[in-house]
Structures are given as C-alpha cells and as structure tokens.
Design an enzyme around this catalytic site. Structure first.
Site, PDB file in Angstrom:
ATOM      1  N   LYS A   6      13.006   0.563  -0.883  1.00 39.33           N
ATOM      2  CA  LYS A   6      11.574   0.848  -0.963  1.00 39.33           C
ATOM      3  C   LYS A   6      11.325   2.223  -1.570  1.00 39.33           C
ATOM      4  CE  LYS A   6       7.306   1.234   1.644  1.00 39.33           C
ATOM      5  NZ  LYS A   6       6.646   1.188   2.938  1.00 39.33           N
ATOM      6  N   ASP A  48       0.997  -0.422  10.737  1.00 37.78           N
ATOM      7  CA  ASP A  48       0.517  -1.275   9.647  1.00 37.78           C
ATOM      8  C   ASP A  48       1.040  -2.706   9.838  1.00 37.78           C
ATOM      9  OD1 ASP A  48      -0.869  -1.937   7.361  1.00 37.78           O
ATOM     10  OD2 ASP A  48       0.709  -1.286   5.991  1.00 37.78           O
ATOM     11  N   GLY A 103       0.795  -1.213   0.000  1.00 38.91           N
ATOM     12  CA  GLY A 103       0.000   0.000   0.000  1.00 38.91           C
ATOM     13  C   GLY A 103       0.829   1.264   0.000  1.00 38.91           C
ATOM     14  N   GLY A 132       4.119   1.438  -1.300  1.00 39.84           N
ATOM     15  CA  GLY A 132       5.091   1.552  -2.371  1.00 39.84           C
ATOM     16  C   GLY A 132       5.550   0.209  -2.903  1.00 39.84           C
ATOM     17  N   VAL A 183       8.956  -2.453  -3.347  1.00 41.92           N
ATOM     18  CA  VAL A 183      10.249  -2.823  -2.762  1.00 41.92           C
ATOM     19  C   VAL A 183      11.079  -3.546  -3.820  1.00 41.92           C
ATOM     20  CG1 VAL A 183      11.435  -4.070  -0.935  1.00 41.92           C
ATOM     21  CG2 VAL A 183       9.223  -3.010  -0.471  1.00 41.92           C
TER      22      VAL A 183
END
Length: 604
Positions: A305, A403, A287, A289, A291
């Site tokens: 990232k 998160d 959500g 970005g 990696v």
C-alpha cells in the site's frame, strides 16, 4: 559532509581523466629521445641528439637541435651550429618556428637608405627597424617557415620509403617555393590530432571528448545517487526508522519473536516486487492510497500500500503503531508483514488475500446474489465482528480501525473474512480529552457522533460495522443519489423503514426467504442499536460478534427456518438471557442523511 564527498569524488574523476588523457596521448618525439628543452616541446621531425631528428640529406641539417641546460640560466634551444638563433616555439600544425635573434635598433631613411652601418639584414618589428648583428643588445622574435625539403612536393615524395607523413591518419600538403626552396609538410586528418610525422601519431579527437563526457556522466550519476541515498536516509529517520529498528531489536530482532517476522523493506525491494509499481499490478484504490500486488524475492505474494498523506502527529506515532500492529495475529485480520520508510509517506506491506473485497462480492458480481446462502453472509459478518472485537479488547493497547467498510474487508478463496487497511487506525487515546484535528472516514459509514465531536472511539467502529452489516443483508449501496433525498443514505432508509414497521422489505430476497421472523427481528434490533446516534447506546463489538454467531446457530437449527412461537429455547439459541426491548424506537434526531462521495476528510 556530503559537499566534501562530492568534492573528493570530483577530484578523483579529474585525476582519472588526466591519467586517461596522458595514456592516450602518443609521444611527440621518437622513442628514447628527449621531447622537451626546458619548457619548450620538441616534436619530431625536430630532435635533440643523434638519431632523434629527421635527416633530409641536406647540409643544413635544419631539424637537428641543441639544448644547452648546463648553466645556471634557463635551458636554451638552438639550431645545430646556429647558437645565435634561440628557439621559443616549434609548431607542427602551422609548420612555423618562432626564434629570437640578436638585433640593434637603427634608423631607416626611405630616401637615402639605411643610416650607416651593416646593411646585410634588417627586420621590422612593431613598426621599428632593427639591424641583425652578432653584437646586438636586443632579442627580437622572428617567425620562420619550415618544410621537408628532400623532395619538391607531395606527389614526388608520397611513394618513397622516406615519406615524412608516417601516421595513417595524416595528409600531405605542398610548400610553395620560397627562399629555401620547395618542399612539403604534413598534418593530421580532420577529426584527428597529434604528430603526423610519427607512426600512429594522429589520434581521434573524439576519443577524448567521449572520455570526458563519460566521466562527466559518471560524476553526475554518482552525485545523483549520493543525493538519493541522502534523501532516503532523511525520510527513514523522519519516519522513525532508527527508533523502529531499536524497538525491533528489543523485541527479538526482525525474524521470529513477538514481531512475527516484521521487516523493514527497501524502496528497491518493493519496486522490483511490483515491476516499478506498474499499473497492471494495482489491486485497488482508496481514500488513503493505492494497493499493489507484489512478488517478493522469496516468491511470496504480498499487497503493498502506497499511502497518499500522513499528518505530522501520525508520523510521530507511526513506529509505535507499526510495532503494535505487527504483533496482531488473528485469522480474520490481514497480517502486517512490514513497511518501507525510505519514502515521504511510508509504504505498508500486508499478506495477500486473493478473492477481492466484500464490496466487490456484494456489488461487483463476484459471487453474492439473492441465492447466496444466508449462513455465508452471517459468517462473513461474524468473522469481521470478531476481528474488530479482538482489536478493541485483546490488543494492548486497544486499536481502533477508523474506516470500517466493505471495501476494507477482504475475502480469501474460502470466503473467510479478513479486515484490512488500518491506514486510518489509531491506538486508543490515553487522554479522554484527546480529539482529532482531521476527521477521517468514508461517507455513508462515518459515525455522525465522531463527525460532530472529533473523538474517535470503539463505538465509532461499531456504527461503521452496523452499516456494513446492513449493506451485506440488503445488497444495497450505502449512498444512492438517484432517488429522493430521504432515501440517499441506506441508514436513513433503514431508520424510516423501522419506524414504519417495514424494515423486512428492505432486506434482500435471500435474507427474507431464509430468515425467520424471530431472527429477522433479532438482526434488525442489533442493527438499530449499532447505528444509534448516541454512541453509549451502541453495543460493543464483542457482543455483536457473539449475537451474530448465536444467530448463525439459530439459523442452522430447524426452528430458524420457521415462524414458530417465541419460545424460551429459541431465546436461548439467540443468546438472549433477558427479554429485549421489543418496542425500541428511533428518536427523530436519529435520522441523519450524509452526502458525499467515497472517502472525505473534514477539517476541524
């Protein structure tokens, strides 16, 4: 400042271009001979002085010129022995000479002839008639043709030693017979320019065009590079790079010291490490970005990232948070190695963890199945809890993840858990009234209390971890859209199963077979507290880590494999000093169904 630099660069390029053009332009006259008289160019075969002009063996000596530059008046160019003809222009391309002659206006009668006076020569200029004379009072321009006249045509002249067309890239053309007789002239071949009467006099016009184009390209590239450097510097300063550098210096530099080798990377370093962020280097998408796997100049493998967005408030706190996160050194937390600030949204560089995510391990067929040792699952859960507990209680100031989910727990080659992706992390607020303007998290894991109050707390991470533990023990996804609405959320299914006394059936076969009744009740009770709607009723991460580790010890004891009596020794092994509330029940409002996809942002 930038405009001034571009202007200076342009002037330098133009100067280099003029120098290069002058260097490539061959002389128009013979070596050692003057090529100008005043502002008039004198090209060979014309020349000033002995051995500087072409001699055709004719008495007229038409190519020999004189330059009078002795007086106070401007220099005057004339034909040798004909001072009454003042030359204004000599053209090789058209084989013409422009001269000025003295003349007197006269009236011309078409029926009776000239009205008196000398009738030797007359000329018409601008519809007026002039009589040429030595005591004239007007300078009249005349255009005269010239040619090489020692031979009549090109065919006769081409094979002679004195052939006038000397340049390799030159052509000969015939001059038809006129008042002065026949002859020939020379010009440069198509695509060439210069003096065809000199050796090497005709040069390629394309050379100049290519040179000019090359210079323009260099200028454009230089300006683009300058603009790119300014843009990078703007982002670097906006993202707090100057402040971060100062803070790093105060902590002991970029290597060693409390910062643990934290480094500020350039964009070029990370592009090179990821082969310009090639698609085949992508490790995962989330959500926040993408990696990428990268290999740095020292051959160390890292995870890079690229984030999608950042709030203005986050930007202001970014440097402080990066410095604090760089000091986190825990075996179950992915190490933050550095960042890149030369882009709009900073890129983060982490240590590389080789065995994928816990989500892939549970749902992607990467190893976890019904026969996987229960101890492995409990160890992964305990290690993840220890990492979050460390962030909550040992970091200064405390750090909230924001998160927590199985996709943000990585596993190394020995299946050691490492919590990662602090893209949504926050430093614990100093002000109790501080609330978020943008709720971030992942549906299915998102704390409902945080969703309603917009206040992220350590108990928000506890709720999300409870979902992770439930996912790990059931091997079921946190959201399922195939069944009835009440079964959409894994938490909702667990709540309903607990109320019905059938929560054991929700567990994976390996858990049911490997976990005794007392341990199953213990972990169910822990899950019940973690996913409570009321954050105050949830345990802290430190307590969760301790209970999971106690549960591991209990499972390793022979009693843990049986359904024996609830003895005091068993309670001690489970880490319970006081009898827990075995009658803990969910209240009606504790059942909450959450719909949605992966990561969502809720504007408040």
């Amino acid at each position: 400042m930038a405009t001034m630099a571009s202007t200076i660069l342009l002037l330098i390029v133009l100067h280099l271009l003029s120098v290069a053009t002058a260097q490539r332009q061959p002389s128009v006259a013979l070596p050692g001979c003057p090529d100008r008289c005043g502002n008039i160019t004198v090209p060979y075969p014309f020349g000033i002085g002995p051995d500087c002009y072409r001699y055709d063996g004719l008495e007229s000596q038409g190519f020999q010129l004189e330059c009078d530059d002795t007086g106070p008046s401007p220099p005057r160019l004339t034909f040798f022995g004909h001072s009454d003809y003042s030359l204004a222009k000599l053209s090789l391309a058209t084989s013409e000479v422009t001269v000025y002659v003295k003349a007197t206006p006269t009236c011309f009668n078409f029926t009776s002839g000239l009205d008196g006076g000398d009738t030797e020569a007359y000329t018409s200029v601008d519809k007026n008639v002039y009589r040429l004379s030595n005591n004239g009072d007007i300078d009249v321009p005349l255009v005269l043709d010239w040619a090489v006249r020692d031979l009549d045509n090109c065919s006769a002249a081409r094979n002679t030693e004195d052939f006038a067309c000397r340049s390799t890239h030159s052509n000969c053309f015939d001059v038809t017979k006129d008042a002065a007789g026949s002859g020939y002239g020379c010009n440069c071949s198509t695509g060439y320019d210069g003096n065809p009467y000199l050796k090497g006099g005709c040069t390629g016009v394309s050379v100049g065009v290519i040179l000019l184009g090359s210079m323009c390209c260099c200028l454009c590239l230089a300006r683009q590079k300058s603009k790119l450097i300014r843009t990078k510097q703007k982002f670097f300063e906006h993202n707090g790079g100057v402040i971060l550098q100062q803070q790093m210096q105060s902590y002991g530099g970029t290597t060693g010291g409390p910062t643990g080798g934290f480094k500020i990377f350039s964009t070029e370093e990370l592009k090179k490490a990821t082969n310009n962020f090639a698609a085949d280097q992508i490790l995962g998408r989330g959500g926040h970005g993408i990696v990428y796997r990268g290999v740095l100049a020292d051959d160390s493998v890292v995870a890079i990232k690229k984030s999608k967005m950042m709030e203005e408030t986050e930007t202001k706190e970014f440097t402080r948070e990066m410095l604090i996160l760089s000091q986190i050194n825990h075996r179950n937390v992915v190490k933050l190695l550095g960042c890149c600030l030369e882009v709009e949204v900073p890129m983060l560089v982490y240590e590389y963890v080789s065995n994928g995510t816990l989500y892939q391990y549970i749902h992607g067929g990467k190893g976890l199945d019904a026969n996987t040792a229960l101890d492995t699952r409990l160890r992964i859960a305990a290690e993840s809890a220890e990492a979050l507990a460390y962030m909550h209680t040992s970091a200064s100031p405390p750090i909230l993840h924001g998160d927590v989910k199985t996709a943000n727990i990585l596993l190394n080659s020995s299946l050691t858990a490492k919590v990662t992706d602090f893209g949504a992390s926050k430093l614990a607020p100093n002000d109790e009234a501080e609330i978020a303007t943008l709720v971030q998290g992942t549906c299915g894991y998102l704390d409902p209390e945080y969703l309603m109050t917009c206040k992220l707390t350590d108990k928000s991470d506890v709720y999300s971890f409870g979902v992770v533990l439930l996912e790990l023990l059931t091997r079921k996804k946190v959201l399922c859209f195939d069944g009835p609405e009440e079964n959409m959320s894994l938490v909702s299914r667990f709540v309903i199963a607990v109320k019905a006394g059938r929560h054991g059936e929700l567990m994976d076969d390996g858990v049911r077979k490997g976990m005794g009744r007392e341990a199953l009740e213990e972990v169910s009770h822990l899950l019940t507290r973690c996913v409570s709607m009321n954050g105050e009723e949830r345990p802290g991460m430190k307590e969760i880590a301790e209970r999971l580790e106690a549960l591991r010890r209990y499972q390793q004891h022979p009693w843990g494999q049986s359904d024996g009596a609830d003895s005091e020794e068993e309670k001690s092994l489970l880490g319970r000093k006081q009898q827990r509330d075995a009658d803990y029940k969910f209240r009606p409002h504790d059942v909450l169904d959450l719909e949605g996809g992966s990561t969502h942002y809720f504007s408040v």
